[in-house]
Enzyme design. Structure first.
Site, PDB file in Angstrom:
ATOM      1  N   GLU A   1       6.644   3.980   4.943  1.00 20.29           N
ATOM      2  CA  GLU A   1       6.829   5.095   5.876  1.00 20.29           C
ATOM      3  C   GLU A   1       8.243   5.666   5.929  1.00 20.29           C
ATOM      4  OE1 GLU A   1       6.252   1.828   6.793  1.00 20.29           O
ATOM      5  OE2 GLU A   1       7.366   1.289   8.605  1.00 20.29           O
ATOM      6  N   ASN A   2       9.052   5.564   4.856  1.00 20.33           N
ATOM      7  CA  ASN A   2      10.411   6.116   4.871  1.00 20.33           C
ATOM      8  C   ASN A   2      10.440   7.486   5.549  1.00 20.33           C
ATOM      9  OD1 ASN A   2      10.918   4.002   2.830  1.00 20.33           O
ATOM     10  ND2 ASN A   2       9.713   5.378   1.552  1.00 20.33           N
TER      11      ASN A   2
ATOM     12  N   GLY B   1       0.817  -1.209   0.000  1.00 22.94           N
ATOM     13  CA  GLY B   1       0.000   0.000   0.000  1.00 22.94           C
ATOM     14  C   GLY B   1       0.847   1.254   0.000  1.00 22.94           C
TER      15      GLY B   1
ATOM     16  N   HIS C   1      -1.768   6.123   8.511  1.00 26.30           N
ATOM     17  CA  HIS C   1      -0.919   5.007   8.947  1.00 26.30           C
ATOM     18  C   HIS C   1       0.566   5.327   8.735  1.00 26.30           C
ATOM     19  CE1 HIS C   1      -0.046   0.656   9.547  1.00 26.30           C
ATOM     20  NE2 HIS C   1       0.963   0.932   8.727  1.00 26.30           N
ATOM     21  N   GLU C   2       0.903   5.745   7.529  1.00 30.29           N
ATOM     22  CA  GLU C   2       2.323   6.003   7.245  1.00 30.29           C
ATOM     23  C   GLU C   2       2.810   7.189   8.067  1.00 30.29           C
ATOM     24  OE1 GLU C   2       3.490   3.571   5.784  1.00 30.29           O
ATOM     25  OE2 GLU C   2       1.648   2.817   4.868  1.00 30.29           O
TER      26      GLU C   2
HETATM   27  N1  0A1 Z   1       5.723  -0.782   6.373  1.00 25.91           N
HETATM   28  C1  0A1 Z   1       4.736  -0.634   5.334  1.00 25.91           C
HETATM   29  C2  0A1 Z   1       4.450  -1.882   4.609  1.00 25.91           C
HETATM   30  C3  0A1 Z   1       5.398  -2.301   3.569  1.00 25.91           C
HETATM   31  C4  0A1 Z   1       6.146  -3.442   3.745  1.00 25.91           C
HETATM   32  C5  0A1 Z   1       6.977  -3.906   2.753  1.00 25.91           C
HETATM   33  C6  0A1 Z   1       7.038  -3.166   1.580  1.00 25.91           C
HETATM   34  O1  0A1 Z   1       7.815  -3.568   0.542  1.00 25.91           O
HETATM   35  C7  0A1 Z   1       7.863  -4.788   0.152  1.00 25.91           C
HETATM   36  C8  0A1 Z   1       6.336  -2.029   1.413  1.00 25.91           C
HETATM   37  C9  0A1 Z   1       5.521  -1.588   2.425  1.00 25.91           C
HETATM   38  C10 0A1 Z   1       3.423  -0.261   6.007  1.00 25.91           C
HETATM   39  O2  0A1 Z   1       3.081  -0.830   7.029  1.00 25.91           O
HETATM   40  O3  0A1 Z   1       2.716   0.574   5.482  1.00 25.91           O
HETATM   41 ZN    ZN Z   2       2.709  -0.001   8.648  1.00 27.14          ZN
END
Ligand code: 0A1
Ligand code: ZN
Length: 878
Positions: A271-272, A268, A304-305
């Site tokens: 969150e960088n 989706g 969320h992000e």
């Molecule tokens: N941390 C993000 C989710 C996410 C996980 C892996 C990704 O690449 C493969 C991309 C996004 C979240 O929780 O929104």
């Molecule tokens: Zn997340």
């Protein structure tokens, strides 16, 4: 490597890194096929690591071009490098600087991990372990570094250059067509939060003043020309920032916050730090192209992000086993935000529907795992409904148990203690244990034990003694690798409702001031005195725990709750329970008497008369019957999906026939002439009107077809147009085909809208659908390389179309399996996600079971299968 042999990584094997990286200077010279990256890292031995260890940096498909230690170019004998890693056997035992130059090819990167290209732009995705595809690094979440990033590119190709943190400088490179930008992020972070973007992008922006008075520039970057579709996301961002200040006292900590929408993205959004990268489907919205559901998703995911900035970024995870520490908590936070911005009860029901559809099914199948898993082969396969949604339920239960004020105090302490660290679930829980003085060790088992507990509730009324006793018992089915299950600590929020609808007092010293009873052993009971008549128990109000409930109430008693319960969730639940019971019996060809269905129809009718216009969004949910997958879950074994489909169709016909006039009146009354607004109240009216539209053809096909056809033509927004088309897809014939063709033509240049069109067609429950889907694979807008397209067409077919994916002849399974293998060669993560559609195969009747097994085996033996797909297919077959 052939990857069913990929090593198992275990929580118990965790040990701190032998080296730490305090600072990184990255110099990235963007080029479509030969991007050069120089990483200059300030490294030192970790006092908590081994003192004689080699330095082992992770890598994945990177080419080493140069390597220097403290400025001295390292001779071949002093290191070993492959595309998979870089080892220096005898590194200095003091702080040193390592400079590594690598070359990577972003155009060839179809995995969409690391640095890749999407629509001509450069972007990155580093969670969970994509940074190692950019340079050699200690790519683990407990190594936190301060990053300075210099990005250089052809100005014509990438006029916009974005990085983490704050902008430092930018300019032209004299005498060339190139330019550069430097970004500095002062907050130490793990590599998975690194990001950069370079490309041609339009933007919308505004300024936000934080609660302490700092000015932050907010911007959303989108494909040029789509700026007018980014306004809602920007507004949602601003509301999220305000909410986090107000509700949690958490303030943003950089001068800029940038969001970039890209069209090729595996998940989706991400969150960088200071530079969120989004799947464009969760940014772009206009009334003409997005539905009410899209607007709600955008709001939730933007929030969320953003919320990750504290729960995830400032406080990150020690290791990937702790993923729920950031994800469960952040989902909980975004759910609370959406509940505050919209209708709390309606939102709660939507959350629970999603939890049951995604998480309960996961917990009941071969991929079941604890919220905090203890082992994995491929971490990317653990971004699951269990980690996210069940993880959020655990946080919610904690709040239910300790109360709102202590929950906030606990959060404050957690943030204060763990800010700037890579933390664990234990760190989180101990903050709450410390502020409340409670022992949370039994509660902590929610993180460790997989499976959905089933709670049986039996009520006994003694009319002589005027007492009412509730007996509770809990049990959890075995899950893979976990046969013995222990009782959980289950909060049950409850009340008693009298036959006339009044609430009865529920005094007991075992019920907390918040109305919560803790069931923490295998069985327990609770007796109420001075109860004047046999009540209906309303248990698990607001869905106070993620469990299945077996309640010994008759349908008539449940329908009393639908009418009278003060808890909106349980009103909805009561109607759902009655429907589900009838649907299961109809599916199993058990006898169902006409009056039983008539009673439900009548109760829904009088509910609509009294409540529909008061809360249309809630009424729409009450009217929506359980889906075929949920019915199949409830049946649990020897499922015949065709019988389930017929049962649901029959029940809906009865309900619609009994209420045709009422539904038609609602449809007419709810017509909205004003301009479109995505707010929850307007969306609720559209939802109810469109569910009425969906039910009407079940009663009167011609009326339904005519109404849907007219709405399709006249609709002034995508919500209504798509709803009309959705209704038409259930009525085979010319009108449907014409409408589908005209929709496809009208939106031929709108990929996100075509995704909806792919989904609707893939979900048609008719034998011809398979060939329809096969030919849509050749549609000019379809691409196997784009995750949104693949999920819309192939994913929807596999996940939404119960009768056609699970065709008795196995053709549905074979088609999906074949497509998964083609996708796997490009994008293993996407293939692995699609594969999870097979996880209900064991509950099918024997013929389908054999067909599914054959299709899965075909995948399992395919040469060159990715680690991602191999991990899922083997666990699914086990
Ligand atoms: N941390 C993000 C989710 C996410 C996980 C892996 C990704 O690449 C493969 C991309 C996004 C979240 O929780 O929104
Ligand atoms: Zn997340």
């Amino acid at each position: 490597m052939r990857d069913d042999s990929a090593p198992i990584i275990r929580l118990e094997d965790y040990r701190p890194s032998d080296f730490l990286i305090d600072r990184v200077e990255l110099d990235v010279r963007l080029h479509p096929t030969a991007t050069r990256v120089t990483a200059t890292m300030a490294i030192r031995p970790n006092p908590h690591g081994r003192s004689d260890a080699p330095l082992v940096l992770d890598g994945d498909e990177v080419n080493l071009k140069a390597l220097a230690l403290d400025g001295r170019s390292l001779p071949g004998g002093e290191f070993e490098a492959s595309s998979q890693g870089l080892t220096i056997a005898q590194p200095p035992r003091r702080p040193f600087t390592l400079s590594v130059e690598t070359e990577i090819d972003p155009t060839a990167n179809t995995k969409l991990m690391g640095l890749y290209r999407s629509g001509g732009n450069y972007c990155t995705q580093c969670e969970a372990d994509g940074f190692r595809r950019i340079t050699y690094f200690l790519d683990r979440p407990d190594v936190l570094a301060v990053y300075t990033t210099r990005i250089e590119a052809e100005r014509a190709e990438a006029p916009v250059l974005l990085g983490n943190g704050n902008p430092v400088e930018a300019g032209a490179i004299e005498g060339t067509s190139r330019h550069y930008a430097v970004w500095h992020d002062p907050h130490p972070k793990p590599a998975y939060l690194f990001a950069l973007v370079g490309g041609r992008l339009g933007r919308v922006a505004k300024t936000f003043t934080t609660m302490s008075g700092r000015e932050v520039r907010l911007a959303i970057y989108v494909e040029p020309g789509k700026e007018d579709r980014a306004g809602y996301a920007l507004d949602a961002l601003e509301r999220s920032m305000r909410w986090d200040e107000r509700v949690f006292g958490l303030e943003y900590d950089l001068d800029e916050f940038n969001v970039v929408a890209v069209s090729d993205f595996n998940m989706g959004a991400m969150e960088n730090k200071g530079l969120n990268i989004f799947n464009d489907k969760y940014v772009l919205a206009s009334p003409e192209t997005a539905t009410d559901a899209d607007y709600a998703n955008i709001e939730a995911i933007i929030a969320h992000e953003y919320f990750h900035n504290w729960t995830g970024n400032r406080i990150t995870c020690r290791d990937w086993f702790q993923l729920c520490l950031k994800e469960g908590l952040t989902v909980f936070r975004d759910q609370e935000f959406s509940s505050d911005e919209r209708s709390r009860a309606v939102h709660r029901i939507a959350e629970v529907k999603a939890l049951r559809a995604r998480q309960f099914s996961e917990d009941a199948g071969p991929l079941a795992h604890p919220v905090r898993p203890t082992q994995y082969r491929e971490i990317n396969n653990f971004y699951t409904a269990t980690v996210y949604e069940k993880g959020a339920e655990i946080v919610r239960m904690l709040k239910t148990i300790i109360g709102d004020a202590d929950f906030r105090r606990g959060m404050d302490l957690y943030v204060k203690r763990c800010d700037g660290t890579a933390a664990t679930v234990e760190d989180f829980l101990s903050a709450f244990a410390d502020v409340t003085g409670r022992d949370l060790s039994h509660f902590a088992q929610w993180y460790a034990q997989a499976g959905t507990p089933r709670v049986t509730v039996t009520g006994t009324y003694d009319d002589l003694a005027r007492t009412y006793r509730l007996d509770f018992a809990q049990a959890t089915n075995a899950t893979p690798g976990e046969t013995v299950k222990r009782p959980m600590a289950i909060p049950i929020r409850l009340g008693l409702v009298a036959q006339d609808g009044s609430a009865l007092a529920t005094r007991s010293d075992r019920i907390s001031p918040q109305g919560v009873f803790m069931l923490d052993r295998e069985s327990d009971s609770l007796t109420f005195t001075n109860v004047p008549q046999r009540p209906a128990p309303s248990v698990f109000r607001d869905f106070s725990a993620p469990v299945k409930v077996a309640l010994d109430l008759s349908n008539d008693e449940l329908l009393v709750l639908l009418r009278h319960d003060t808890d909106a969730f349980n009103r909805w639940q009561a109607a759902q329970s009655v429907s589900l019971r009838l649907l299961v019996r109809l599916s199993k060809h058990e006898k169902v008497d006409g009056p039983e269905i008539a009673a439900l129809a009548a109760a829904l009718g009088s509910f609509l008369e009294s409540d529909a216009l008061r809360d249309p969004a809630f009424a729409a949910l009450v009217l929506t019957q359980p889906g075929e997958a949920e019915i199949a879950q409830e049946i649990a074994s020897e499922v015949d999906p065709d019988a389930v489909h017929r049962a649901r169709t029959d029940l809906r016909r009865h309900l619609a026939q009994a209420n045709t006039t009422l539904l038609r009146r609602l449809y007419d009354d709810l017509e909205d002439a004003g301009a479109y607004s995505p707010d929850a109240a307007s969306a609720g009216r559209r939802a109810l009107r469109n569910i009425a539209l969906e039910l009407l053809p079940a009663a009167d096909r011609f009326m339904g077809e005519e109404l849907a056809g007219a709405q399709f033509k006249a609709a002034a927004n995508m919500t209504d147009r798509l709803a009309a088309l959705n209704t038409l897809t259930t009525i085979p014939g010319k009108a449907r085909e014409n409408a589908l063709a005209s929709f496809g033509e009208r939106y031929r240049d709108e990929p996100l809208v075509l995704d909806k069109w792919f989904t609707l067609q893939a979900a048609i429950e008719e034998p011809e659908t398979l060939s329809r889907v096969e030919s849509l694979l050749n549609h000019p807008a379809f691409a196997l390389s784009n995750p949104n397209r693949v999920r819309s067409l192939v994913g929807s077919f596999a996940m939404l179309n119960q009768t056609q994916f699970n065709r008795a002849d196995g053709a549905g399974y074979r088609f999906v399996a074949g497509t998964i293998l083609r996708v796997d060669a490009l994008n293993p993560q996407l293939a692995a996600r699609l594969l999870t559609a097979f996880s209900s195969w064991r509950m099918m009747e024997s013929g389908r079971r054999a067909q599914a097994k054959a299709a899965l085996t075909q995948i399992a033996v395919a040469p060159g299968l990715s680690r991602d797909a191999s991990d899922i297919v083997h666990r699914t077959l086990e």
